[in-house]
Design a protein around this motif. Structure first.
Motif, PDB file in Angstrom:
ATOM      1  N   GLY A  39       2.632   4.522  -8.711  1.00  0.00           N
ATOM      2  CA  GLY A  39       1.326   4.432  -8.209  1.00  0.00           C
ATOM      3  C   GLY A  39       0.037   3.743  -8.657  1.00  0.00           C
ATOM      4  N   VAL A  40      -0.240   4.373  -9.990  1.00  0.00           N
ATOM      5  CA  VAL A  40      -1.212   3.654 -10.705  1.00  0.00           C
ATOM      6  C   VAL A  40      -1.230   2.170 -10.956  1.00  0.00           C
ATOM      7  CG1 VAL A  40      -2.254   3.562 -12.934  1.00  0.00           C
ATOM      8  CG2 VAL A  40      -1.500   5.694 -12.302  1.00  0.00           C
ATOM      9  N   ILE A  41       0.156   1.717 -11.285  1.00  0.00           N
ATOM     10  CA  ILE A  41       0.294   0.143 -11.427  1.00  0.00           C
ATOM     11  C   ILE A  41       0.196  -0.506 -10.110  1.00  0.00           C
ATOM     12  CG2 ILE A  41       1.996  -1.649 -11.865  1.00  0.00           C
ATOM     13  CD1 ILE A  41       3.210   0.395 -13.943  1.00  0.00           C
ATOM     14  N   ARG A  42       0.517   0.166  -9.007  1.00  0.00           N
ATOM     15  CA  ARG A  42       0.424  -0.439  -7.531  1.00  0.00           C
ATOM     16  C   ARG A  42      -1.053  -0.590  -7.289  1.00  0.00           C
ATOM     17  NH1 ARG A  42       2.072   3.385  -4.479  1.00  0.00           N
ATOM     18  NH2 ARG A  42      -0.052   3.783  -3.809  1.00  0.00           N
ATOM     19  N   GLN A  43      -1.726   0.365  -7.627  1.00  0.00           N
ATOM     20  CA  GLN A  43      -3.300   0.462  -7.322  1.00  0.00           C
ATOM     21  C   GLN A  43      -3.846  -0.517  -8.090  1.00  0.00           C
ATOM     22  OE1 GLN A  43      -4.619   4.228  -5.416  1.00  0.00           O
ATOM     23  NE2 GLN A  43      -2.688   4.926  -6.299  1.00  0.00           N
ATOM     24  N   LEU A  44      -3.445  -0.932  -9.289  1.00  0.00           N
ATOM     25  CA  LEU A  44      -4.101  -1.612 -10.279  1.00  0.00           C
ATOM     26  C   LEU A  44      -4.007  -2.979  -9.669  1.00  0.00           C
ATOM     27  CD1 LEU A  44      -3.476  -0.154 -13.646  1.00  0.00           C
ATOM     28  CD2 LEU A  44      -5.652  -0.150 -12.616  1.00  0.00           C
TER      29      LEU A  44
ATOM     30  N   LEU B 216      -8.396   6.896  -7.722  1.00  0.00           N
ATOM     31  CA  LEU B 216      -7.280   6.575  -6.897  1.00  0.00           C
ATOM     32  C   LEU B 216      -6.708   7.675  -6.184  1.00  0.00           C
ATOM     33  CD1 LEU B 216      -4.974   5.108  -9.661  1.00  0.00           C
ATOM     34  CD2 LEU B 216      -6.575   3.958  -8.235  1.00  0.00           C
ATOM     35  N   ARG B 217      -6.069   7.456  -5.235  1.00  0.00           N
ATOM     36  CA  ARG B 217      -5.531   8.406  -4.186  1.00  0.00           C
ATOM     37  C   ARG B 217      -4.260   8.881  -4.731  1.00  0.00           C
ATOM     38  NH1 ARG B 217      -5.367   6.357   1.117  1.00  0.00           N
ATOM     39  NH2 ARG B 217      -3.927   8.064   1.594  1.00  0.00           N
ATOM     40  N   GLU B 218      -4.002  10.265  -4.663  1.00  0.00           N
ATOM     41  CA  GLU B 218      -2.940  10.966  -5.054  1.00  0.00           C
ATOM     42  C   GLU B 218      -1.825  10.789  -3.866  1.00  0.00           C
ATOM     43  OE1 GLU B 218      -3.630  15.026  -6.024  1.00  0.00           O
ATOM     44  OE2 GLU B 218      -4.515  14.724  -7.845  1.00  0.00           O
ATOM     45  N   PRO B 219      -0.601  10.699  -4.190  1.00  0.00           N
ATOM     46  CA  PRO B 219       0.550  10.374  -3.098  1.00  0.00           C
ATOM     47  C   PRO B 219       0.437  11.711  -2.390  1.00  0.00           C
ATOM     48  CG  PRO B 219       1.638  10.379  -5.056  1.00  0.00           C
ATOM     49  CD  PRO B 219      -0.091  10.366  -5.530  1.00  0.00           C
TER      50      PRO B 219
END
Length: 626
Positions: A483-488, A521-524
């Motif tokens: 999720g971190v990498i996707r949002q970056l 960022l948003r939490e899944p």
């Protein structure tokens, strides 16, 4: 109800289509076109675009100004539109490959005789020399009343549905001066609008831009975690027995998903361009005519689909841009009743879409624009605020600061947020160190192994277990790091490069690494089922009636069921989708008001003069028996 002083357009609306008033900009558009003006109409799917040319077509034909020629890209749409018009008492026809030579000759005779009110045809037929010669003949006699160019965004190379044959439609302005032209579309950003105006010579046309908001559609975007099972769980919770569309990126995935849903008890059909034409036609006809079917499809399916009771549109893969997403989700809830737009989205989607742009043969300018469109879609997916605000802003519509639609997942279940600045710096540092050490980039899976200190053959072979970033991210799980990498990537701090599209730092990453930019960022999470679709203690949602039908008493619901059974018989007899006979909202109003006379029945929305004459007494008998 219209009276003696009513305008001719409003009289046509009531007499032919059974409606007492226009919606939104419809009245302005209709009056402008009847008077002979050119127009560009941007109106969301389900907003009533067809009436914007059908009412002027009838008015101009009655005034002796001839036939309206409608440019339509799909055979199925032509068939349904013509069937609906003939049901309403308007003489219409189509010219397409489904007709044999005798059928073509019959339509051409009707066209040249002046009896036709509307003729539907594909752009390649309209621009064929033989057909243009027939139009010349009509024009010379003053019998060419209007050109309506539907799905006009197809003319734009910047749009999501470009069709080269639309480029030839500029000939209409050159060859038939004085004949009004009306271009209509449901989605067009600034570039696409400019292309429509330029390529169709509509520089002097009046533009009518309706709100793009579809308040009856609920938008939900979830992080992928076995998307098929997520979809199945959602369908069982929310949409048992409902008609819907599931979009997939590949033909193989379409077929596999349709087969899998069927084995899970959800009737589903595949649709993509690789299927035989006869199978595609058969599947589309079943979807339009039967209740409760799910169509699993690539984007080859959908444009011009008029089925009003599609209760959901789901995406198992990320679309290319917001225009495509909006056009596809807009196929739900055309009847104004509640519908869902659901999408599962993950890191692989981002990488795949960027790869397809980079590997395309398009020019650099086009690729740059497509990347910008993809970035806008990623921003929508990762947004922490109202989804609808983001969608409307993309099309140039602003809402007041702090406005919330209360009909999207972010409004109904505000996402938990976390300060991911430190995690982002760790991820960016790991990308940099791995590249610095080996001289080339790596994919997300390898980088996450390094961050979490997970020893693999690859981490050992590359010597990455000795890096300063080895194991610095053990505090987060693999899904969290994805999720971190996707949002970056979505935020533009990470990009992809090279033949294998490995991860690399974008210029903006420096500011993040220096601590100058905070990353929130948003939490899944998985959204919980809506309470309106599940009864207390139930394990699956019952089939949902339209809202008007849901408010009926027991006797009213019996009448509604009897009317639907009668409509199914009539539709089968006439070989039409049931909604073309009458839509559910019209049947629900009949069931609620229980009209006892033909005059009472004429006051029901959607009951025009021809349908009253054809079906009125039958309906009264059904209502009395029900």
């Amino acid at each position: 109800m219209p009276n003696a002083t009513t305008s001719p357009a409003l009289s046509i609306l009531h007499e032919v289509f059974g409606y007492s008033a226009f919606r939104g900009h419809q009245a302005e558009i209709v009056d402008h076109v009847i008077a002979g003006g050119d127009a560009l109409v941007l109106m969301p799917t389900g907003g009533g675009k067809s009436l914007c040319y059908q009412v002027p077509a009838i008015a101009r034909h009655r005034a002796g100004q001839g036939v309206t020629v409608v440019v339509s890209p799909l055979i199925a749409l032509m068939h349904d539109q013509v069937g609906a018009l003939e049901e309403a008492g308007v003489h219409a026809a189509f010219l397409n490959s489904s007709l044999d030579s005798a059928g073509v000759q019959h339509v051409e005779r009707e066209l040249l005789s002046g009896r036709l009110v509307l003729l539907y045809a594909a752009p390649e037929r309209i621009t064929h020399p033989r057909f243009l010669a027939m139009l010349d003949s009509l024009h010379e006699r003053g019998q060419l009343g209007l050109f309506a160019i539907d799905e006009a965004h197809c003319v734009s190379q910047w749009g999501h549905d470009f069709r080269e044959e639309y480029l030839q439609l500029g000939v209409l302005a050159e060859r038939f001066a004085g004949v009004p032209r009306l271009a209509l579309t449901a989605t067009a950003d600034t570039h696409t609008r400019a292309d429509i105006v330029e390529r169709l010579s509509l520089q002097h046309a009046q533009a009518f831009v309706s709100s793009f908001d579809r308040p009856n559609i609920r938008y939900t975007i979830v992080e992928k975690d076995n998307a098929r099972l997520q979809l199945l769980r959602w369908l069982r919770d929310e949409h048992v027995g409902d008609a819907g569309i599931v979009y997939c990126q590949s033909r193989k995935k379409v077929e596999e998903t349709a087969e899998w849903l069927s084995t899970e008890g959800i009737p589903a059909l595949p649709y993509h361009a690789g299927l035989e034409a006869e199978m595609r036609r058969r599947h589309q006809d079943r979807f339009l005519r039967e209740e409760g079917l799910v169509m699993v499809a690539t984007v080859a399916f959908g444009m011009g689909i008029d089925k009003p009771d599609v209760r959901f549109v789901a995406h198992l893969d990320l679309p290319k841009n917001i225009e495509g997403y909006y056009q596809e989700t807009g196929r739900g809830g055309r009847d104004g009743e509640p519908a869902d737009a659901w999408m599962a989205y993950g890191l692989a989607d981002v990488v795949n879409q960027r790869r397809m742009i980079d590997e395309s043969t398009a020019g650099d300018e086009f690729k740059h624009l497509q990347r910008g469109k993809l970035d806008a879609l990623l921003a929508l997916c990762e947004s922490l605020d109202c989804r609808r605000v983001r969608l409307l802003q993309y099309f140039g519509e602003e809402r007041p600061a702090g406005w919330r639609c209360m009909n999207c997942d972010n409004c109904l279940q505000p996402p938990a947020r976390w300060d991911a600045t430190e995690a982002a710096r760790k991820a960016l540092s790991c990308i940099y160190r791995c590249h610095q050490h080996s001289g080339f980039g790596f994919g997300s899976g390898h980088l996450i192994d390094v961050l979490r200190g997970q020893s693999t053959d690859k981490t050992r072979a590359r010597g990455h277990e000795g890096l300063s970033t080895w194991g610095i991210g053990r505090d987060l799980s693999e899904p969290q790091w994805r999720g971190v990498i996707r949002q970056l990537i979505a935020l533009g701090h990470v990009t992809t490069e090279g033949e294998y599209h490995t991860l690399a730092l974008a210029d903006s990453a420096r500011a993040v690494l220096r601590g100058e930019v905070a990353i929130e960022l948003r939490e899944p999470r998985e959204p919980t089922p809506r309470s309106r679709s599940r009864g207390k203690g139930s394990t699956a949602s019952p089939r949902k009636l339209p809202s008007m039908a849901a408010s009926l008493d027991v006797d009213g619901q019996a009448r509604f069921a009897a009317l639907k059974a009668w409509r199914a018989e009539v539709a089968k007899e006439h070989n039409l989708p049931a909604y073309i006979v009458f839509n559910d909202a019209t049947l629900a109003q009949m069931a609620a008001e229980h009209p006892g006379t033909l005059d009472d029945l004429a006051g029901i929305s959607g009951v025009g003069a021809k349908k009253l004459e054809a079906y009125g007494r039958q309906i009264l008998r059904v209502l009395d028996a029900g």
